[in-house]
Structures are given as structure tokens and as C-alpha cells.
Motif scaffolding. Sequence first.
Motif, mmCIF file in Angstrom:
data_model
loop_
_atom_site.group_PDB
_atom_site.id
_atom_site.type_symbol
_atom_site.label_atom_id
_atom_site.label_comp_id
_atom_site.label_asym_id
_atom_site.label_seq_id
_atom_site.Cartn_x
_atom_site.Cartn_y
_atom_site.Cartn_z
ATOM 1 N N ALA A 103 0.850 -1.196 0.000
ATOM 2 C CA ALA A 103 0.000 0.000 0.000
ATOM 3 C C ALA A 103 0.882 1.241 0.000
ATOM 4 C CB ALA A 103 -0.921 -0.006 1.220
ATOM 5 N N ARG A 104 0.233 2.385 0.142
ATOM 6 C CA ARG A 104 0.946 3.649 0.329
ATOM 7 C C ARG A 104 0.959 3.969 1.824
ATOM 8 N NH1 ARG A 104 -3.117 7.060 -3.333
ATOM 9 N NH2 ARG A 104 -4.405 6.141 -1.706
ATOM 10 N N PHE A 105 1.988 4.651 2.281
ATOM 11 C CA PHE A 105 2.006 5.031 3.687
ATOM 12 C C PHE A 105 0.794 5.900 4.024
ATOM 13 C CE2 PHE A 105 6.649 4.066 3.415
ATOM 14 C CZ PHE A 105 6.675 3.092 4.405
ATOM 15 N N GLY A 106 0.332 6.636 3.043
ATOM 16 C CA GLY A 106 -0.844 7.467 3.273
ATOM 17 C C GLY A 106 -2.113 6.673 3.483
ATOM 18 N N ASP A 107 -2.110 5.381 3.130
ATOM 19 C CA ASP A 107 -3.282 4.537 3.356
ATOM 20 C C ASP A 107 -3.367 4.049 4.792
ATOM 21 O OD1 ASP A 107 -4.024 4.678 0.648
ATOM 22 O OD2 ASP A 107 -2.677 3.027 0.125
ATOM 23 N N LEU A 108 -2.283 4.179 5.541
ATOM 24 C CA LEU A 108 -2.279 3.724 6.927
ATOM 25 C C LEU A 108 -3.074 4.691 7.801
ATOM 26 C CD1 LEU A 108 1.466 2.657 7.297
ATOM 27 C CD2 LEU A 108 -0.516 1.215 6.774
ATOM 28 N N PRO A 109 -3.633 4.182 8.877
ATOM 29 C CA PRO A 109 -4.417 5.063 9.761
ATOM 30 C C PRO A 109 -3.505 6.033 10.514
ATOM 31 C CG PRO A 109 -4.130 2.922 10.773
ATOM 32 C CD PRO A 109 -3.573 2.800 9.379
ATOM 33 N N LYS A 110 -4.131 7.027 11.105
ATOM 34 C CA LYS A 110 -3.384 7.974 11.930
ATOM 35 C C LYS A 110 -2.881 7.231 13.172
ATOM 36 C CE LYS A 110 -3.880 12.524 14.103
ATOM 37 N NZ LYS A 110 -2.853 13.192 13.296
ATOM 38 N N MET A 111 -1.558 7.165 13.312
ATOM 39 C CA MET A 111 -0.947 6.411 14.409
ATOM 40 C C MET A 111 -0.485 7.380 15.492
ATOM 41 S SD MET A 111 1.224 3.673 12.137
ATOM 42 C CE MET A 111 0.385 2.463 11.092
ATOM 43 N N THR A 112 -1.094 7.284 16.650
ATOM 44 C CA THR A 112 -0.836 8.271 17.703
ATOM 45 C C THR A 112 -0.044 7.719 18.878
ATOM 46 O OG1 THR A 112 -2.980 7.755 18.699
ATOM 47 C CG2 THR A 112 -2.915 9.579 17.122
ATOM 48 N N THR A 113 0.011 6.401 18.989
ATOM 49 C CA THR A 113 0.716 5.795 20.133
ATOM 50 C C THR A 113 1.893 4.981 19.630
ATOM 51 O OG1 THR A 113 -1.379 5.653 21.339
ATOM 52 C CG2 THR A 113 0.475 4.349 22.177
ATOM 53 N N ALA A 114 3.105 5.426 19.957
ATOM 54 C CA ALA A 114 4.317 4.818 19.408
ATOM 55 C C ALA A 114 4.495 3.366 19.823
ATOM 56 C CB ALA A 114 5.543 5.632 19.830
ATOM 57 N N PHE A 119 -2.253 -2.242 13.723
ATOM 58 C CA PHE A 119 -3.007 -1.161 13.078
ATOM 59 C C PHE A 119 -4.054 -1.808 12.183
ATOM 60 C CE2 PHE A 119 0.668 -2.014 10.377
ATOM 61 C CZ PHE A 119 0.087 -2.166 9.115
ATOM 62 N N LYS A 120 -4.999 -0.992 11.728
ATOM 63 C CA LYS A 120 -6.106 -1.512 10.932
ATOM 64 C C LYS A 120 -6.207 -0.730 9.627
ATOM 65 C CE LYS A 120 -9.797 -2.843 13.093
ATOM 66 N NZ LYS A 120 -11.090 -2.874 13.830
ATOM 67 N N VAL A 121 -6.372 -1.454 8.522
ATOM 68 C CA VAL A 121 -6.571 -0.855 7.203
ATOM 69 C C VAL A 121 -7.775 -1.532 6.544
ATOM 70 C CG1 VAL A 121 -5.611 -0.482 4.894
ATOM 71 C CG2 VAL A 121 -4.133 -0.294 6.900
ATOM 72 N N ASP A 122 -8.739 -0.728 6.116
ATOM 73 C CA ASP A 122 -9.939 -1.253 5.449
ATOM 74 C C ASP A 122 -10.590 -2.370 6.255
ATOM 75 O OD1 ASP A 122 -9.636 0.508 3.349
ATOM 76 O OD2 ASP A 122 -8.460 -0.903 2.145
ATOM 77 N N GLY A 123 -10.620 -2.189 7.565
ATOM 78 C CA GLY A 123 -11.302 -3.155 8.421
ATOM 79 C C GLY A 123 -10.485 -4.380 8.787
ATOM 80 N N VAL A 124 -9.269 -4.500 8.253
ATOM 81 C CA VAL A 124 -8.409 -5.650 8.550
ATOM 82 C C VAL A 124 -7.336 -5.220 9.545
ATOM 83 C CG1 VAL A 124 -6.827 -7.375 7.607
ATOM 84 C CG2 VAL A 124 -8.826 -6.634 6.274
#
Length: 760
Positions: A103-114, A119-124
Motif C-alpha cells: 500500500a501507500r504510507f498514506g493509506d495507513l491510519p493515523k498512528m498516535t501511540t508509538a 493497526f487496521k486498514v480497510d477493516g483488517v
Amino acid sequence: MSENGQLVSKTELVPKATTLLESKYEGKIVEGTLSQFSYNTNKEEWTYEIAVSTSDTVQVKSTQDFTALMGQIVKAVYDNNTTGKIKDAYGIFATDSEVVLTARFGDLPKMTTATDTSFKVDGVTYKLDKALNETPVMQFTANNNTKYEAETLYAVAGGDTVKYDAQTFTAVDKDGNGKIDFFSVAPFQVLKVNYVNKTEFRLSNNMKYTIEDVNVYDGIAKDDYVVYTAAANTATDTDTFVKADMISGKITQKDGNDVYVDGNWYTLDASYKDEGNTGSVGTVLADAVVVNGYLFYADESGATNVEDYVVVVSDVESSFGQDQVKLLFSDGTKKVVDLAKVGGESQSLTVGSLYTYDTNKDGEYTLTTASVVGTGFDKAANNGQVKAQSSSSSKAGYIDNYAIADDAVIFVKYNTNDYKVISGATMKTMTATQFTAVSFYLATDNSNTGVGDVNMAYVTSNATTIKGGDTFYGFVTSSIETENEDGDKILSVTLWTAEGEKKLNTVKVTGSSLDALTTGAVVSYDLDSDGNIDTAEAVGEPAAITSWDGNAMTFAGDAKRHEMSDDVEYIFIDDSEDVGADGLTSKDIALADEPSEGAFTSNAYILTDDSGDVVLVVYDVDNEVDAKETFLTGIKSDQDVKNAADGVYTPTEKEFAASGNITGEAQDNRIIKFSAPEEATYTLTIVNSEGEQVYTETSGKMEVGPHFFYICVNGASTSAPNAGDGTYKTESFAKGSYNVTVTTGTGDNVKTVLTGSFTV
């Protein structure tokens, strides 16, 4: 490159599990991590190193590209009889390793906790072997041990970081435990070609490249944009240049950093705004560079466009938590739209104010008060004055010193709380004094004329009705007062038009803009975006057609030959029954009857334009229209009335030289002009809207030819009392509509000479 500028890899992975090479060729198999590779340009051959352990490696060679397996645990099947240390590989395939996400890094969710480990993408949900701030991001290189610029997943995609969003990655589960061990990325840059000759080219990074030493597309040219991948990040150790996709079009929606252009959504890369671009709705993009669905660079024109403006025409209402408002758009349509929350709060909007708008992916609107700053036009002002065309013409021609363009979009507020869009051409048919205020306008300089042009304006008019650009005509066969689903008073109207019967509702009945919609009326009308009648106006005058050759008409009392306009409409009716007539064409129009020499019976309603051309013919199939009340000007004597077409009239002059002399104010009198077909007595009968006979008057014997009755509707006028009998011989006529009939004869021999109506 593919549609929307997506980069597409040409490398295919070898299937994960196979024993064909082992059994058929008795090849040797080695298992370990694919840790390094090198490429021999002359032989077009790769050498791969398999790390079996920290101290044991095996090298194999192949003309197949297995570089996509870098860093993964693989099995290599090779010919152990190959001469030399580097063996010929039959194939290399992953074992426990697996690419779980590309994928693209821009497709990843907003990650706030290091320290998150998933993480979840498109429900997965994707699990990580280590925390976000420990999961490595590696550059795709020949030795697979070079960290990316941002070394961990959290550094690449954590917090508000967007710098790397357009870069693509592969996420690899190396050991088969279902968790991602590392990310791999082959970074690219988007650069502009500044110089090209036959052997070399130079890019905007000030680097020069020799064409024969790199992978570059044919026809590279100055001002091209390229996607550049450095040699170290390619499978062939060669600088690679792919021509970037380009798009042009207008941004019509925006949702955060996502913009909608020509049917597709794109995301603004961080570099886009670094160039000083805005990416706002209405922006027209020229040669915008697209890679992986991201916009990198673009030439923007016009920070705003005329189409970006709307007027709020209703209060904001909320339905099940969704705020809604009705807007008037630049094309004249009105539409109820959903409003976005701004900062979690409802938008505060003012009815009658001008705004620009954005829409998000859910179609929700965000409105911004129209500003004169940053419009992209040569002139933007929030006040001005409408001026006449010249000293000899009172028609509107200018706003301040800018000429009103024919195709200008003019928002008009009129009749207190009515709103409409008209063209500049329509505005210039009205007088300058009909426009009392200019609250906003946009203009451009015109080097050809030396006078700038108004492209858009928002004005206030003292007119009670405004005729729009798209006007329709019809004959009202029914008009019933009812309510819409909101409980507003409306009219349900049936019209007979040139296209047949139409059943329409009106907008909420306010003011006098819909008063013309009475049964039996010939009207022009405008529609809003919902298909409801917005305004209506009575049009056309009763006329007797005295000649008709298919191209032009003449009328009784008018010697001029009236040509038919290019878009003339023909409507056929039977107004004695208030119905339309179907199946007729202009060839069926007959000349008016002439019951006596020089006295013609009106047989149509005629509307002409300013030049006298006929734009509407409403022909009565009985060849005799029921005369509707109209004003009669220029009447000074009884002979002036006799020269008019048969009909029911309100005179505009106070003085009238006739038998008995009509006195009092003009509006106190109604004149019923008819043509007597024979020498006889004639009876005038007036019936109210309830069908009750309220007045009758019988003449003495009249000769063949034109005659008239006149009555006074105001019992207090000096014209009263009337000569006939009935309720209104001495009393004032009550407000309402009245039907008029002129007959002759008695019993079975009664003949109707004229029917008509008037209102008080």
C-alpha cells in the motif's frame, strides 16, 4: 504508470511452495534469508546471496528477477554441478515469509501511540512483531541493510507526518508467525526536466544524466515531470525515470487533503502546498502531476470561480442531527444540501448572504462568507453602483466602471425575500434604477475594449418580479390552492403547453409573484431546481390575426408585418372550456372572423419581443378567444374603443369622450368591446365566481359593427350608478373575479357574441 498515476510493479513473486525443480532436476536446495544481490548489466544476470546462518552463505545466479524477495526467508534450488562457486539457480521462492500488505504510507491510519503493536486498514487488523517505534522501515537496496530516511514505522506514519504518504511499501512477515517484521520501500522523487539534448538531460535537482546510461522513456522533453528512482533502489542498479501522469481540470470537491477532479479523488502531497498552491474548491488545475494518486505540483488558475458562489435562501434546519440549508447556485438551481460540522459545531449562516463552498466526500457543504481577497479576478468589490448604458438609455449597462458581460452570472435579491439568478444580458433589459444595491461583484480587465467586464455580481432589485433566462409558456387549465409536505401554502397548477399538458406545483406562495396563475390565463413561468414554478407572469394580448403566411402575421388595428422569432412557440387551446387542444400545428391557424366590415373577433393571444417579432401564439380552436381583462391605452373617444380588438378592458385615461361620458378614475371602469354580427339588441351579463348573476344590461338596437358596454365597479365613483340592473347597479363590485357574456336573441335563438372576464 496506470490510471490515476498509480505505480505498478512488474515483478512477480514465484509461488511459495513447489517441489518440481527438486524432483525433476535433482537440484540442491538451500534455505536462508535472501540478504544481497548484484546485477551484471552486460550479462543481464543477477547474483543472489542466501544467508543460511551468520557464518554460512550460498551464492546463486539467474536471469530471473527475484529481488522482490529481499529480506525474506527463501529456498533456492540450484544446479550443484555448476562450475565455480556461484551456482546456476533453477528458482528461488519464499518459504515461511509472506508479503501481507502492499500500500501507500498514506493509506495507513493515523498512528498516535508509538508503542502500539497493530493497526487496521480497510477493516483488517495487521499485527506487528514489535512496536510501531521499533518496526524497521528498510530501503530496497542490493544489501537490504539500509534503513529508510525515517527508520521506523512510527517515524514514517506516526502523528501528523504526511511527508512520506505517497511512497509505496511492502510489509513482510518474515518468519511466518502472522506478524509484520519489516517494511520495505523503494523511495522515489518527482522532479521537473529543465534541459534536454540528444545525449543528456538535467533535472530540477541540478543533476545531469546521460541518456544511454539510465532507464528513461523515449521522447523525454523539457518541462516534463518524471518519477525518479535512484540506481541504488532499483533491481538493475540503474537510475530510472518514468514520465509522470498529468491531469487538468477543476477541483469541485474537497475533503481535508483529498480533492475531486474530473471524476476522481486525489490526495495533495505535502510538496503541493509547499509550492504555495491552495487546492481549494473551484481551483482550475493545469498540468497537475499525479503519482500513486497524489498531486505533487500544479499550475493553479483562479483561486475562485463564478461557479463557487451560492446564496443562502433559507434558515438552517436540523433533521435527525443533520443540518440542512437551501442554496441558490450560479446556474440558477436551488437545492437543499447537508451541512458539515465545523469544529464539531453547526455552521452559522445568514439568509440572503453570499458564500463560497467546499464539499467533502460525504457531499456535505462547508460555506465561507464571500471575500474580496484572493479571488483571482482583476477586480473584486463588496459594494458598487449599477449605472445606465448611456445618457440616452436608462437600461443597466455598468457596475461602477465595468461593463456587464452578457454571460455574467447575476444573483438577484428582489421582492424582499425572493432570489434568482439571471444573465448579464437579462440584467441589461432592466433599467439601472431597478437595482438599488450591489453587495458584491467580480470583474476582469478587457485589453481589447479598454473597459473591464463584470463576470459575477450580487445585486438587490426593487422589482417585484424578475424574469429569468429560462422562461416557459403555458395556458392555465387548473389552479388549486393546497399545501406541500412542510405545510406551506402552494398552488397545484395544470398547464397546456407547446409540449402538451404539464402538472406542476409552485414554490411557497409569498408576495405577488404567483398571482398570475389563475385558470384561463396565458402565462410565462420559471422553474427552480426542484421543478417547481418559481415565478409567473400573465403575458400575451388578445389579437385578431388578419394575415398569416407561415412566416409572419398581421393583426387588426396594426398594419405592421410581424415576423415569427426563431424560437416561436405555438399553443392551441379552447378557452371557452379552459382546456388545451392536441394534434394541431401552425398550419391549422385560421384568420380572424370579420362579422362586420372592419370589425374582427380576436382569435389568439400574441406575445412579441422588443423588436416586434412574435415569440408566442396561443390560438383558440373556436377561432374566438374569451376576452380577458387588459389595459387599454390611448383611448380618448368611442371610436378608439371600436378600433380595438374585441375584449374586456380597463382604460388608463381618466377623460373619455363618449355617450354619457365616462368619468372618475380609470380603474373604476371596465369596457366590454364586441362586434355585432347583425342589427339587434345585445345583453351584457356578469356572473361572479360563485356562478351568481350580479349584473345585467340590455342595449337598444345596434347596427352591424363594433360596439361596447362600459360599467363602473366603484359605487362611490362619479361614474356610478350603472345603467343596468342587479346587485352592482349602485354598489361597488366586491373583490374577486367575474365572467362576462354578451348575447343577442331570446329563448332558443340566443347567440353568444363575446365571453370574457375581469377582476376587481
